[in-house]
Enzyme design. Structure first.
Site, PDB file in Angstrom:
ATOM      1  N   ASP A  36       0.823  -1.208   0.000  1.00  0.00           N
ATOM      2  CA  ASP A  36       0.000   0.000   0.000  1.00  0.00           C
ATOM      3  C   ASP A  36       0.859   1.262   0.000  1.00  0.00           C
ATOM      4  O   ASP A  36       2.034   1.235   0.365  1.00  0.00           O
ATOM      5  CB  ASP A  36      -0.878   0.056   1.266  1.00  0.00           C
ATOM      6  CG  ASP A  36      -1.960  -1.021   1.283  1.00  0.00           C
ATOM      7  OD1 ASP A  36      -1.987  -1.864   0.372  1.00  0.00           O
ATOM      8  OD2 ASP A  36      -2.771  -1.000   2.226  1.00  0.00           O
ATOM      9  N   HIS A 181       3.601  -2.464   2.876  1.00  0.00           N
ATOM     10  CA  HIS A 181       3.679  -1.090   2.366  1.00  0.00           C
ATOM     11  C   HIS A 181       4.976  -0.896   1.595  1.00  0.00           C
ATOM     12  O   HIS A 181       6.030  -1.310   2.059  1.00  0.00           O
ATOM     13  CB  HIS A 181       3.631  -0.070   3.510  1.00  0.00           C
ATOM     14  CG  HIS A 181       2.351  -0.111   4.296  1.00  0.00           C
ATOM     15  ND1 HIS A 181       2.109  -1.058   5.257  1.00  0.00           N
ATOM     16  CD2 HIS A 181       1.247   0.664   4.231  1.00  0.00           C
ATOM     17  CE1 HIS A 181       0.895  -0.864   5.772  1.00  0.00           C
ATOM     18  NE2 HIS A 181       0.341   0.170   5.170  1.00  0.00           N
TER      19      HIS A 181
HETATM   20 ZN   LIG Z   1      -2.408   3.207   3.414  1.00  0.00          ZN
END
Ligand SMILES: [Zn+2]
Length: 238
Positions: A36, A181
């Site tokens: 992400d 991430h």
């Molecule tokens: Zn996020």
């Protein structure tokens, strides 16, 4: 019908109507890797290198405004066989938006990402994994499906590399969707989430893939996992 069976039937209908993708039902030995908040050089490139070295794939939930600023990087993700999905135009939580705004911004973000990446966008991960039932329906109205997760590598937390691997392996099983991430949302993404822990996300990806390989599992994208599996739905509201 027993009360238990009746309750079960109601829950099943509720999940069908309100379900987000929380995993994949598959007999293939794969886990779905997700990243992400990118794209963000150089971390996205490090993750891409680590995935390529091991023949693994992933789904990248991008911020479309970032993808527009870094089109070459969004295209590199697609060129290397990964999947691009939507995390938002920016990282503002959906709770501050009306359902109409959520639908419009999801439509706009999807169109922007598809334009930049040249590939269809099917999934949306709400920022912070937070959606209300109204936000869920607003996302669905934009023609995408919310995708959450079943485990995390704690790569936004201030912990050790061993701690991150241990957290991810705790949920290692076929069809797991792992949260990760390759970037960190900041002021230019409409939020202040503080500093991201500074470490090499490619090196963590390599360790995660090694850990999964010890358990007979390889890493893949959601679209690839679904070629031989079905989405596992769950009612996810926070
Ligand atoms: Zn996020």
């Amino acid at each position: 019908m027993s009360v238990g069976a009746a309750v079960h039937g109601v829950l099943r209908r509720h999940v069908r109507a309100m379900g987000s993708v929380v995993g994949v039902d598959t007999d293939q030995p794969v886990v779905v890797l997700t990243y992400d908040d990118g794209p963000e050089p150089p971390q996205t490139e490090r993750v891409l290198d680590a995935l390529a070295e091991r023949g693994a794939h992933a789904t990248f939930f991008m911020l479309s405004a970032r993808a527009r600023r870094l089109p070459w990087l969004a295209r590199a993700v697609i060129a290397e066989g990964h999947e691009v999905a939507l995390h938002g135009i920016d990282h503002r939580p959906l709770s501050g938006l009306t359902p109409e705004e959520i639908t419009r911004r999801t439509l706009d973000g999807k169109a922007q990402l598809e334009d930049v990446a040249g590939a269809p966008v099917r999934w949306m991960r709400p920022p912070y994994g937070r959606q209300s039932p109204r936000a869920y329906h607003a996302i669905r109205r934009a023609g995408v499906m919310p995708v959450l997760w079943g485990g995390t590598s704690l790569d936004s937390a201030d912990t050790t590399s061993d701690g991150r691997v241990a957290s991810a392996m705790r949920n290692a099983r076929p069809g797991l969707i792992l949260l990760g991430h390759d970037g960190r949302a900041g002021a230019e993404d409409g939020v202040d989430d503080g500093d991201i822990p500074a470490f090499d996300r490619g090196a963590l990806t390599a360790r995660l893939l090694a850990g999964f390989a010890e358990r007979g599992l390889s890493g893949t994208s959601l679209e690839r996992a679904l070629e031989r599996g079905r989405p596992r739905l769950g009612a996810w509201f926070a």
